[in-house]
Design an enzyme around this catalytic site. Structure first.
Site, PDB file in Angstrom:
ATOM      1  N   LYS A  35       0.619  -1.280   0.018  1.00 53.28           N
ATOM      2  CA  LYS A  35       0.058   0.053   0.061  1.00 53.28           C
ATOM      3  C   LYS A  35       0.841   1.111  -0.087  1.00 53.28           C
ATOM      4  CE  LYS A  35      -4.192   0.137   2.236  1.00 53.28           C
ATOM      5  NZ  LYS A  35      -5.233  -0.073   3.715  1.00 53.28           N
ATOM      6  N   ALA A 252     -35.893   6.049   1.831  1.00 53.70           N
ATOM      7  CA  ALA A 252     -35.937   4.722   1.927  1.00 53.70           C
ATOM      8  C   ALA A 252     -35.137   3.795   0.959  1.00 53.70           C
ATOM      9  CB  ALA A 252     -37.371   4.564   1.838  1.00 53.70           C
ATOM     10  N   CYS A 260     -18.731   2.114   8.649  1.00 50.35           N
ATOM     11  CA  CYS A 260     -19.203   2.990   9.840  1.00 50.35           C
ATOM     12  C   CYS A 260     -20.460   2.721  10.427  1.00 50.35           C
ATOM     13  CB  CYS A 260     -19.019   4.297   9.501  1.00 50.35           C
ATOM     14  SG  CYS A 260     -17.342   4.715   9.040  1.00 50.35           S
ATOM     15  N   LYS A 263     -21.398  -0.894  12.326  1.00 52.20           N
ATOM     16  CA  LYS A 263     -20.408  -0.996  13.524  1.00 52.20           C
ATOM     17  C   LYS A 263     -20.671  -0.071  14.594  1.00 52.20           C
ATOM     18  CE  LYS A 263     -15.885   1.130  12.387  1.00 52.20           C
ATOM     19  NZ  LYS A 263     -15.945   2.157  13.227  1.00 52.20           N
TER      20      LYS A 263
HETATM   21  P1  NAD Z   1      -9.295   1.354   7.049  1.00 51.49           P
HETATM   22  O1  NAD Z   1      -9.400  -0.226   7.361  1.00 51.49           O
HETATM   23  O2  NAD Z   1      -9.421   1.533   5.516  1.00 51.49           O
HETATM   24  O3  NAD Z   1      -7.588   1.765   7.118  1.00 51.49           O
HETATM   25  C1  NAD Z   1      -6.926   1.190   8.290  1.00 51.49           C
HETATM   26  C2  NAD Z   1      -5.524   1.086   7.967  1.00 51.49           C
HETATM   27  O4  NAD Z   1      -4.714   0.959   9.177  1.00 51.49           O
HETATM   28  C3  NAD Z   1      -5.280   0.048   7.199  1.00 51.49           C
HETATM   29  O5  NAD Z   1      -4.610   0.526   5.913  1.00 51.49           O
HETATM   30  C4  NAD Z   1      -4.396  -0.881   7.820  1.00 51.49           C
HETATM   31  O6  NAD Z   1      -3.338  -1.494   7.261  1.00 51.49           O
HETATM   32  C5  NAD Z   1      -3.777   0.158   8.834  1.00 51.49           C
HETATM   33  N1  NAD Z   1      -3.410  -0.356  10.109  1.00 51.49           N
HETATM   34  C6  NAD Z   1      -3.732  -1.274  11.076  1.00 51.49           C
HETATM   35  N2  NAD Z   1      -2.991  -1.769  11.972  1.00 51.49           N
HETATM   36  C7  NAD Z   1      -1.814  -0.950  11.884  1.00 51.49           C
HETATM   37  C8  NAD Z   1      -0.587  -0.878  12.391  1.00 51.49           C
HETATM   38  N3  NAD Z   1      -0.431  -1.449  13.672  1.00 51.49           N
HETATM   39  N4  NAD Z   1       0.294   0.050  11.958  1.00 51.49           N
HETATM   40  C9  NAD Z   1       0.082   0.632  10.812  1.00 51.49           C
HETATM   41  N5  NAD Z   1      -0.953   0.651  10.302  1.00 51.49           N
HETATM   42  C10 NAD Z   1      -2.176   0.040  10.591  1.00 51.49           C
HETATM   43  O7  NAD Z   1     -10.191   1.851   7.893  1.00 51.49           O
HETATM   44  P2  NAD Z   1     -11.053   3.310   7.491  1.00 51.49           P
HETATM   45  O8  NAD Z   1     -12.139   3.245   6.747  1.00 51.49           O
HETATM   46  O9  NAD Z   1      -9.851   4.365   7.300  1.00 51.49           O
HETATM   47  O10 NAD Z   1     -11.314   3.727   9.005  1.00 51.49           O
HETATM   48  C11 NAD Z   1     -10.268   4.211  10.223  1.00 51.49           C
HETATM   49  C12 NAD Z   1     -10.971   4.681  11.203  1.00 51.49           C
HETATM   50  O11 NAD Z   1     -11.787   5.749  10.833  1.00 51.49           O
HETATM   51  C13 NAD Z   1     -12.067   3.636  11.654  1.00 51.49           C
HETATM   52  O12 NAD Z   1     -11.910   3.912  13.303  1.00 51.49           O
HETATM   53  C14 NAD Z   1     -13.350   4.171  11.127  1.00 51.49           C
HETATM   54  O13 NAD Z   1     -14.566   3.783  12.017  1.00 51.49           O
HETATM   55  C15 NAD Z   1     -13.080   5.750  11.244  1.00 51.49           C
HETATM   56  N6  NAD Z   1     -13.939   6.488  10.113  1.00 51.49           N
HETATM   57  C16 NAD Z   1     -14.257   5.812   8.791  1.00 51.49           C
HETATM   58  C17 NAD Z   1     -14.590   6.758   8.246  1.00 51.49           C
HETATM   59  C18 NAD Z   1     -14.968   6.058   6.611  1.00 51.49           C
HETATM   60  O14 NAD Z   1     -15.722   6.723   6.030  1.00 51.49           O
HETATM   61  N7  NAD Z   1     -14.192   5.162   6.034  1.00 51.49           N
HETATM   62  C19 NAD Z   1     -15.258   7.865   8.369  1.00 51.49           C
HETATM   63  C20 NAD Z   1     -14.883   8.501   9.634  1.00 51.49           C
HETATM   64  C21 NAD Z   1     -14.300   7.666  10.291  1.00 51.49           C
END
Ligand code: NAD
Length: 434
Positions: A35, A252, A260, A263
Site C-alpha cells: 500500500k 428509504a 461505519c 459497527k
Molecule cells: P481502513 O481499514 O481503510 O484503514 C485502516 C488502516 O490502518 C489500514 O490500511 C491498516 O493496514 C492500517 N493499520 C492497522 N493496524 C496498523 C498498525 N499497527 N500500524 C500501521 N497501520 C495499521 O479503515 P478506515 O475506513 O480508514 O477507518 C479508520 C477509522 O476511521 C475507523 O475507526 C473508522 O470507523 C473511522 N472512520 C471511517 C470513515 C470512513 O468513511 N471510512 C469515516 C470516519 C471515521
C-alpha cells in the site's frame, strides 16, 4: 510541526494528504508495505474522487511522504494521528486491538513530548485506555498528551469534506495539546469546537448512530407505505421540509451499510450497556436495518416466485455510490442469499468489482462479473438495483428491456419513476411506493 498519520486507509490517507495541503510536514505510515509503495507513487489504493491529484501535488511539494517504518515515524513527529481500523468484534463491540497495538508502539518510541490524537472512531473513554497503555510501556521519561479529533468525512466526497469541513471537533485535557491542535487547524478557527476528550469521542458515535436511526426510521415508514396507499418518497419530502427534521438521510431503501454506521451503532449500544444505560432505541434501529435484506428478498420472490435457476442481474455492489468500498454492503448479503436459493447472478459496479471478486471469487457457473450494466442485464429474468450510481439513473431503459429475458426491475433505491418504467413495459417493484 511534524505530523505522523498511522494507518493509511480511507481516513488516514485523506487525513495525511489533507494535512499536507494545509501546509504541514506529514509522514504517513501503514503496516501494509504494498500500500505504502503504491501511495508513494501518488496512486491511491482506493477509489476516492480527487485523492490521486491531492496526493501527487503534496508528494511533489515535498511536505508529504509515506514509509512503512512505524518506529522512526513516531520518533520524528510531534503529533501522531491514529487512523487505524476499529472494526466490530463478535459481540458487536469495537475491536480495539489495532489501537492497542499502535499505542504500545507509540509507548516504545516515545522519546520526546508528543500529542497522540485519536482520529479513528472509538468508544467514549478510549483515551483513558490509550493513556494507561502508553504510560505502562513507555521507556523514557518523555511526557505526552492525548487528544480526540474524530473524523466526519464521507467516502465518495472524502477529499472535499476534509478540505472544507462543517465542524472540527477537538477533545483535549491540557492547554499544550489544545494549542497544537488549534495550530494544525488554524485556517478553520471559526469551525473549531473544543471539548473534553470523552465528549469529543461521544460526538462521533452519537452522530453516526443518529444518522443510522434516521435511515431505519424512514425504512420503517416505508414498510407502512407498502401496506397502504402512501408513497414513502412523498412522505420523506414532506417531512424533510421541516428544518427540525431536514431532508438528508431520509431516503428509504436497502438500509445503511459501509464500514461505519453498522459497527458504530452497535458499538455505541454496547458501550452504553456496559455503562449501565438502556440502549434499546439503538438496538431496534439496527434490527430494522438487518431486516431490510429480508424485505428485499421477499420482493424479488413476489416478482419471480421461485429463485432457483433464475438468472438475475445486480447493478451496484458498493455500499453507496462514488466509492469502491463494499464493507457491510447490502449487495453481499443479497448475493449470499440468492446463491443459497440457487439463482445465477450477473454483477456490475462501476468501481467495486475487484473488491467483490475478493469475496466471492470467480464462479463461472453461478456468478459472472460483467463489463457494463448492459452486459449484466443480458438474458436475465430480473434486474436488481442495489446502489444508486448516477450512471444507472441515465440507463437507456428501452435498450435494457430489449436485452432482458423478462422485463422485471426490483429497485432497492427508488431511482426510477414507477409510471415511466411501467410505461416502457417493465414490471416494477420499489421501496415504499406502489
Ligand atoms: P481502513 O481499514 O481503510 O484503514 C485502516 C488502516 O490502518 C489500514 O490500511 C491498516 O493496514 C492500517 N493499520 C492497522 N493496524 C496498523 C498498525 N499497527 N500500524 C500501521 N497501520 C495499521 O479503515 P478506515 O475506513 O480508514 O477507518 C479508520 C477509522 O476511521 C475507523 O475507526 C473508522 O470507523 C473511522 N472512520 C471511517 C470513515 C470512513 O468513511 N471510512 C469515516 C470516519 C471515521
Amino acid at each position: 510541526m511534524k505530523i505522523a498519520v498511522i494507518g493509511t486507509g480511507y481516513v488516514g490517507l485523506v487525513t495525511a494528504a489533507g494535512l499536507a495541503e494545509f501546509g504541514h510536514q506529514v509522514i504517513g505510515t501503514d503496516k501494509i508495505v504494498d500500500k505504502i509503495e503504491k501511495i508513494s507513487e501518488g496512486i491511491a489504493p482506493i477509489y476516492e474522487p480527487g485523492l490521486d491529484k491531492l496526493l501527487k501535488k503534496n508528494l511533489g511539494k515535498g511536505n508529504l511522504r509515506f514509509t512503512p517504518a512505524l518506529d522512526t515515524t513516531i520518533q520524528s513527529c510531534d503529533v501522531i494521528f491514529v487512523c487505524v481500523g476499529t472494526p466490530q468484534d463478535e459481540e458487536g463491540r469495537a475491536d480495539m486491538s489495532q489501537i492497542e497495538e499502535v499505542s504500545r508502539r507509540i509507548a516504545e518510541n516515545l522519546d520526546s513530548y508528543k500529542v497522540v490524537v485519536e482520529k479513528s472512531t472509538v468508544p467514549v473513554q478510549t483515551s483513558m485506555w490509550i493513556k494507561r497503555i502508553i504510560s505502562r510501556y513507555k521507556k523514557s521519561e518523555a511526557s505526552f498528551d492525548m487528544a480526540s479529533n474524530p473524523e466526519f468525512l464521507r467516502e465518495g466526497s472524502a477529499v472535499a469534506d476534509f478540505l472544507s469541513p462543517d465542524r472540527i471537533i477537538i477533545g483535549v485535557e491540557t492547554e499544550r495539546a489544545r494549542e497544537l491542535l488549534v495550530k494544525i487547524y488554524e485556517k478553520f478557527r471559526d469551525r473549531l469546537i473544543i471539548t473534553n476528550i470523552d465528549t469529543a469521542e461521544l460526538i462521533k458515535h452519537a452522530s453516526n448512530s443518529f444518522l443510522a436511526m434516521k435511515i431505519s426510521y424512514v425504512n420503517l415508514i416505508a414498510n407502512i407505505c407498502e401496506k397502504t396507499d402512501a408513497d414513502v418518497d412523498q412522505v420523506s419530502a414532506g417531512m424533510g421540509l421541516d428544518p427540525r427534521i431536514g431532508s438528508q438521510f431520509l431516503r428509504a431503501g436497502l438500509g445503511y451499510g459501509g464500514s461505519c454506521f453498522p459497527k458504530d451503532i452497535k458499538a455505541l449500544a454496547k458501550i452504553g450497556e456496559d455503562l449501565g444505560v438502556d440502549m434499546s432505541l439503538l438496538k431496534e434501529a439496527d434490527r430494522i436495518n438487518v431486516g431490510r435484506m429480508r424485505v428485499f428478498i421477499d420482493k424479488i420472490k413476489r416478482a419471480l416466485w421461485i429463485l432457483k435457476d433464475k438468472k438475475i442481474a445486480l447493478l451496484g455492489l458498493a455500499f453507496k455510490p462514488e466509492t469502491d468500498d463494499i464493507r457491510e454492503a447490502a449487495s453481499i448479503r443479497i448475493i449470499r442469499e440468492l446463491l443459497r436459493e440457487g439463482s445465477t447472478l450477473r454483477l456490475y459496479d462501476p468501481q467495486a468489482m475487484n473488491n467483490m471478486k475478493e469475496i466471492f471469487g470467480p464462479d463461472p457457473d453461478r456468478l459472472e462479473y460483467c463489463a457494463s450494466a448492459y452486459e449484466a442485464v443480458r438474458g436475465v429474468n430480473a434486474l436488481l438495483l442495489i446502489t444508486e450510481w448516477e450512471e444507472f439513473r441515465t440507463l437507456d431503459l428501452k435498450k435494457v428491456k430489449g436485452l432482458m429475458a423478462n422485463p422485471i426491475i426490483v429497485d432497492g433505491r427508488n431511482i426510477f419513476k414507477p409510471e415511466e418504467v411501467r410505461g416502457l413495459g417493465f414490471e416494477y417493484y420499489s421501496v415504499g411506493r406502489k
